[in-house]
Design a protein around this motif. Structure first.
Motif, short mmCIF file in Angstrom:
data_model
loop_
_atom_site.label_atom_id
_atom_site.label_comp_id
_atom_site.label_asym_id
_atom_site.label_seq_id
_atom_site.Cartn_x
_atom_site.Cartn_y
_atom_site.Cartn_z
N UNK A 46 3.80 7.52 2.81
CA UNK A 46 3.88 6.06 2.89
C UNK A 46 3.32 5.57 4.23
N UNK A 47 3.71 6.24 5.30
CA UNK A 47 3.25 5.80 6.63
C UNK A 47 1.74 5.98 6.74
N UNK A 48 1.26 7.11 6.24
CA UNK A 48 -0.18 7.34 6.27
C UNK A 48 -0.92 6.26 5.50
N UNK A 49 -0.38 5.91 4.33
CA UNK A 49 -1.03 4.88 3.52
C UNK A 49 -1.07 3.56 4.29
N UNK A 50 0.04 3.24 4.98
CA UNK A 50 0.10 2.00 5.76
C UNK A 50 -0.97 1.98 6.83
N UNK A 51 -1.03 3.08 7.59
CA UNK A 51 -1.99 3.13 8.70
C UNK A 51 -3.42 3.14 8.19
N UNK A 52 -3.63 3.84 7.07
CA UNK A 52 -4.96 3.87 6.46
C UNK A 52 -5.38 2.47 6.04
N UNK A 53 -4.44 1.72 5.46
CA UNK A 53 -4.74 0.34 5.05
C UNK A 53 -5.19 -0.48 6.25
N UNK A 54 -4.40 -0.39 7.33
CA UNK A 54 -4.73 -1.17 8.53
C UNK A 54 -6.09 -0.76 9.07
N UNK A 55 -6.35 0.54 9.10
CA UNK A 55 -7.63 1.02 9.62
C UNK A 55 -8.78 0.51 8.76
N UNK A 56 -8.61 0.56 7.44
CA UNK A 56 -9.67 0.07 6.54
C UNK A 56 -9.92 -1.42 6.72
N UNK A 57 -8.83 -2.18 6.86
CA UNK A 57 -8.97 -3.62 7.08
C UNK A 57 -9.74 -3.89 8.36
N UNK B 249 0.82 -1.21 0.00
CA UNK B 249 0.00 0.00 0.00
C UNK B 249 0.85 1.26 0.00
N UNK B 250 2.07 1.16 0.54
CA UNK B 250 2.86 2.38 0.68
C UNK B 250 3.29 2.97 -0.66
N UNK B 251 3.24 2.16 -1.71
CA UNK B 251 3.59 2.70 -3.02
C UNK B 251 2.66 3.86 -3.38
N UNK B 252 1.37 3.62 -3.12
CA UNK B 252 0.39 4.68 -3.37
C UNK B 252 0.69 5.88 -2.48
N UNK B 253 1.09 5.60 -1.23
CA UNK B 253 1.41 6.67 -0.30
C UNK B 253 2.58 7.50 -0.78
N UNK B 254 3.61 6.82 -1.31
CA UNK B 254 4.79 7.53 -1.80
C UNK B 254 4.39 8.49 -2.93
#
Ligand code: ADP
Ligand code: MG
Lengths: 522, 261
Positions: free
Chosen positions: A83-94, A54-59
């Protein structure tokens, strides 16, 4: 090894840029493998992989925002934050999807990370945006630690210390929430906050690790050393230290190999770590495959030993040639041989030339086994078990029957003399040796004994304590015991009365009816 | 003349508790007051919400409605007053942790997260292990123990917590008769010290003998009272829906009760 280091040092002197990848890689491997321990223990490996993708999209998002809003090209901090935001967003969505629907976590992870990764890929593939993005996406996809800049080095140093400090500082909360979150909550540890802390750390190490191995392979830097360490120790603190060590070692070896054969660093390092894992899987002292194999093959099951005893006593009484034993016992030859050695060490049998002889204790033990086997056969025949399965079942049961069970069975069956095949069920030679008192019902024809105690049920027989009896053949299908007193009178007893007569057997020179016929097959 | 009524202080009071994981509530409008210093059994069929009730008392699951109060305080604010022995299936037995480390975990609540365990804490943990006779296994990894030993390790952890209330989720499952007696002995001793214990239990034939009070649960409260009040055929029939095995066990209880009224 030494020459490799020298060679690396030479290279480094020639090409100053090698020192940077070594420092950066060491730091990254260290933090990745430390955080990896908790990820492995919490079964979050797939989640870590998702964060990486997911962090690719964040980058790209971070890059675009920095460029459009602040007009800055390839801004590192912006991309890192994205990237970090994308990671945390992914986890939150999951988490959100699993909470509000019946979709399970693995599926939710699969959906969200491909979706977000796809979003990033879609964005750069659009001409107008793609032309706008002046970063080398392949660096993020397969990583390139050789191209690391000074700016990145400093950033990674800060990130690594941050992560490492968090793990050391919060070690106990991390341990207890991983092991028993319910208890953690009950003593006031904010479980959710600790979970988020770990997620944040995971995002940070993923973002750092991407520099080395790229989004596709980075999860290996995190979980492979940790899983290797997991196979080596039973304590979490040691696991973390070992994991860090294995991670750094794997990086150095992999990096050395990269330089030596001129391959791409990311894949080379990941392959090296995987090889280390496989080696540990094979050789780990307790949880390794080899250790397990050795343990299993050196373990001589009680069953094999008992089968050896049983085979000898059934053949000729107490002597048997070793090749015959090997043939009679259904187990691998090496195991049978080991069983024979073990039995000899326990003084149950003696080895002479190429045959084995039962000792006295061995014979008693073997007789007990045969007795248990034949009693079980009798019992199974009575319960209507199919006759072709009786032997096999009795064979299993004889190994798990203790003295009490056998005695109970014997009593329940009315102390039978023969089994369904008509062969004689031996008496328990320890019990009837004269060392202890037994019930008169246990005695066989020809046995002599002294009466020690008369329980109420046998009162009517007119026997007296201290007098001697001789056992005559049983009558009425073995259900009536016949005794002769020392005065010569014959007395008939039923099962209850025979049980109520407690006697001390008098050893005789010759055991009538006790010997096991050599031709016996059961 | 006024007779003094011995006021039984309630340790746990649960009011209109409703908890749900998804669309179906696991617990529905449960109300019960558990008096202090008693050994209380929680019985009910599988999936009836026994573990959920325990987790609510621990403040681990958030109620949709209602509340749990521990000595008058909200469950979430009663940190450290409640110790917990998890159901065996809920533990990761491959976790890299030793018996002594698990027992020491009981002391975590007594220290700030940045503080080290003191020598006193380690002593208390060791004493707890000695009490459940697990000292000789202290450095074993928890997966390398028998079922009964595993239960005793977690019991030691709960004892080391020195909590007012102990909640045990099926401590007698997968345990041999000798261990069951040993665990029961420790539980009774703990009650003697004025602690309150709630134990999820499966075996109806021993329930009357083991517990002062019983809670009969199946999503709703079906009853709270002495074993004589709860182990009523009619009541159990409602809850267990005529399960044959239960009635066989129950008839055992009845005849035992008749012999010693
Ligand atoms: N974490 C969870 N997520 C979703 N449903 C759950 C969860 N835990 C329990 N349940 C459901 O709640 C109900 C009660 O479960 P539980 O309290 O474990 O029952 P018991 O301990 O009495 O067997 C069951 O139907 C179970 O499927
Ligand atoms: Mg349960």
């Amino acid at each position: 090894m030494n020459s490799l280091v020298e060679w690396l040092t030479d290279l480094q002197l020639e090409q100053g840029h090698l020192i940077r990848p070594i420092i950066v890689g060491t730091l990254i491997s260290l933090v990745c493998s430390v955080v990896g321990c908790f990820i492995v223990l919490r079964r979050m490996s797939f989640l870590a992989d998702a964060i990486a993708h997911a962090m690719l999209a964040g980058v790209i998002g971070g890059y675009l925002i920095m460029k459009i809003v602040f007009g800055r090209e390839a801004h590192l901090v912006g991309m890192l934050a994205g990237a970090i935001l994308a990671g945390i967003l992914t986890v939150a969505l999951i988490g959100f999807i699993t909470r509000v629907s019946r979709i399970k976590q693995d599926t939710a992870i699969g959906i969200m990370y491909t979706g977000i990764f796809g979003l990033g890929a879609l964005a750069v593939s659009i001409k107008s945006i793609g032309g706008y993005v002046h970063i080398d996406i392949t660096h993020y996809i397969i990583g390139n630690v050789l191209a690391v800049t000074n700016e990145e080095l400093w950033l990674l140093a800060v990130v690594s210390s941050l992560v490492l400090c968090s793990v050391i500082l919060f070690f106990r909360p991390l341990q207890i929430t991983s092991f028993d979150p319910v208890m953690a909550a009950s003593i006031g540890i904010p479980v959710l906050a600790v979970d988020y802390l770990l997620t944040a750390c995971t995002s940070l190490v993923v973002v750092s690790g991407v520099r080395v191995a790229g989004v596709i392979l980075v999860v290996a830097l995190i979980i492979t050393p940790a899983a290797s360490a997991y196979l080596l120790t039973d304590r979490l603190n040691r696991m973390v230290l070992l994991s860090a060590f294995i991670g750094i070692l794997g990086y150095w070896l992999g990096f050395g190999l990269t330089i030596a054969i001129g391959s791409s660093p990311g894949p080379t390092i990941v392959v090296t770590m995987t090889l280390i894992f496989l080696l540990i899987l094979l050789l780990a002292p307790r949880y390794g495959i080899l250790a397990d194999w050795i343990r299993r093959s050196s373990l001589v099951p009680q069953e094999v030993m008992e089968d050896v005893l049983g085979a000898i006593v059934r053949s000729t009484g107490n002597v048997m040639a070793i090749p015959q034993v090997l043939q009679a016992v259904t187990a691998p030859n090496r195991r049978v041989q080991r069983a024979i050695r073990l039995l000899a060490r326990r003084n149950l049998l003696e080895c002479e030339a190429d045959q084995v002889r039962l000792t006295e204790t061995g014979q008693a033990e073997a007789t007990r086994l045969v007795r248990a086997h034949r009693l079980w056969e009798t019992y199974l025949a009575q319960t209507g078990e199919a006759s072709e399965r009786i032997h096999e079942k009795a064979h299993q049961l004889e190994h798990i029957s203790d003295q009490q069970t056998v005695d109970y069975l014997d009593d329940k069956l009315g102390h039978p003399i023969t089994d369904p095949h008509g062969t004689i069920i031996p008496v328990d030679s320890v019990q009837t040796s004269g060392q202890q008192d037994v019930k008169a019902s246990m005695l066989r024809r020809g046995n002599r004994a002294r009466i020690e105690q008369i329980l109420p049920a046998a009162n009517r027989l007119g026997l007296s304590v201290g007098s001697e009896i001789t056992v005559l053949p049983r009558s009425v299908d073995g259900q009536t015991w016949n005794l002769k007193t020392d005065r010569g009178t014959a007395i008939a007893l039923n099962h209850t009365e025979a049980d109520a007569l407690i006697v001390r057997p008098i050893p005789t020179d010759e055991d009538e009816g006790d010997a096991i016929p050599a031709s016996d097959v059961s | 003349m006024i007779r003094e009524q011995p006021t039984t202080e309630s340790a746990i009071s649960i009011n209109h508790l409703t908890v749900s994981y998804g669309p179906v509530p696991a617990l529905l409008d449960v109300t019960v007051d558990i008096p202090k210093g008693k050994l209380v059994g929680i019985i009910g069929p599988n999936g009836s919400g026994k573990s959920t009730l325990i987790k609510a008392m621990l403040g681990f699951v958030k109620p949709d409605l209602g509340e749990v109060r521990i000595f008058g305080r909200e469950a979430a604010a009663a940190k450290g007053m409640v110790a917990y022995v998890p159901q065996r299936g809920a533990v990761d037995w491959d976790f890299p942790i030793t018996v002594r480390e698990v027992a020491t975990m009981g002391r975590y609540g007594h220290r700030r997260w940045w503080q080290d365990m003191s020598r006193r804490d380690l002593q208390i943990a060791d004493q707890a292990l000695a009490k459940v006779r697990m000292t000789e296994f202290a450095s074993r990894q928890i997966g390398q123990l028998s079922g009964g030993q595993q239960q005793r390790v977690f019991l030691a952890r709960a004892l080391a917590q020195d909590a007012e209330i102990l909640l045990l989720d099926e401590p007698f499952s997968g345990v041999d008769a000798a261990t069951e007696n040993a665990i029961l002995e420790v539980l009774r001793e703990t009650r003697q010290q004025g602690r309150t214990l709630c134990v999820v239990h499966h075996d109806l034939s021993t329930a009357a003998e083991y517990f002062d009070y019983l809670i009969l649960l199946k999503q709703r409260m079906f009853g709270f009272g002495t074993p004589e009040q709860i182990l009523e055929p009619q009541l159990l029939c409602d809850v267990y829906e005529g399960n044959m095995k239960v009635f066989a066990e129950l008839s055992g209880t009845r005849s035992a009760g008749d012999r010693s009224p």
